[in-house]
Design a protein around this motif. Structure first.
Motif, short mmCIF file in Angstrom:
data_model
loop_
_atom_site.label_atom_id
_atom_site.label_comp_id
_atom_site.label_asym_id
_atom_site.label_seq_id
_atom_site.Cartn_x
_atom_site.Cartn_y
_atom_site.Cartn_z
N VAL A 185 6.67 34.17 -13.01
CA VAL A 185 8.03 34.46 -13.86
C VAL A 185 8.09 33.75 -15.21
N HIS A 186 8.46 34.76 -16.56
CA HIS A 186 8.43 34.44 -17.87
C HIS A 186 9.43 33.31 -17.82
N PRO A 187 9.01 32.19 -18.81
CA PRO A 187 9.63 31.09 -19.07
C PRO A 187 11.07 31.47 -19.41
N THR A 188 11.37 32.40 -20.26
CA THR A 188 12.64 32.85 -20.67
C THR A 188 13.52 33.48 -19.39
N MET A 189 12.98 33.88 -18.37
CA MET A 189 13.49 34.34 -17.30
C MET A 189 13.67 33.48 -16.34
N GLN A 190 12.77 32.38 -16.32
CA GLN A 190 13.03 31.18 -15.41
C GLN A 190 14.47 30.52 -16.10
N LEU A 191 14.66 30.49 -17.31
CA LEU A 191 15.83 29.57 -18.12
C LEU A 191 16.99 30.44 -17.44
#
Length: 157
Positions: free
Chosen positions: A135-141
């Protein structure tokens, strides 16, 4: 169409568009989170997509989740707005889109899980297993913020 996410990459091409978009944090009665595996970049994400003219933003959430997953949802609330100009999405057609995304909590109200031309896999994932997915870090956020029920409609610059 392929997509490359540039996140704080000084070599990223400059943005040439901004499209309001949504993602939906959907949890079922067992607490599992609805995830899609995107066909354009192969990463796991919350379902969502671009806002169309003539739609209420909540209708965009409902439409995108249905199109990508086969699940019908009801929007509960806004959990965040994400507008980092250093996060651009580069598409094969030459579009370079500055991120502008709203994350909404939603609950499933019907439908059956299925894939679409935008998704290669759709599944309900236990929150404890989320770290096993690419999962992309921005989606993780977004997922982290949505899971925190004490947060409501934060502004993330």
């Amino acid at each position: 169409m392929g997509r490359i996410d540039h996140f704080h990459n000084p070599d990223a091409p400059p943005a040439n568009s901004v499209v309001p978009s949504v993602v939906a944090f959907v949890q079922n009665s067992a607490g599992q989170v609805l995830l899609i595996k995107r066909s354009d970049n192969g990463r796991w994400a919350l379902p969502g997509g671009g806002h169309d003219a003539g739609e209420f933003i909540s209708d965009t959430v409902v439409r995108e989740v249905w199109e990508e997953t086969g699940i019908k949802v009801e929007v509960i609330e806004l959990c965040g707005i994400y507008t980092d100009p250093a996060h651009v999405l580069q598409y094969d057609d030459g579009e370079v889109r500055q991120q502008f995304s709203m994350c909404f909590r939603a609950r499933p109200v019907g439908g059956d899980v299925r894939t679409s031309n935008e998704t290669t896999q759709v599944r309900w994932v236990d929150p404890a297993d989320l770290s096993q997915y690419d999962v992309h870090p921005t989606m993780q956020l977004r997922i982290q913020h949505a899971m925190d029920r004490t947060r409501m409609a934060p502004y993330i610059g």
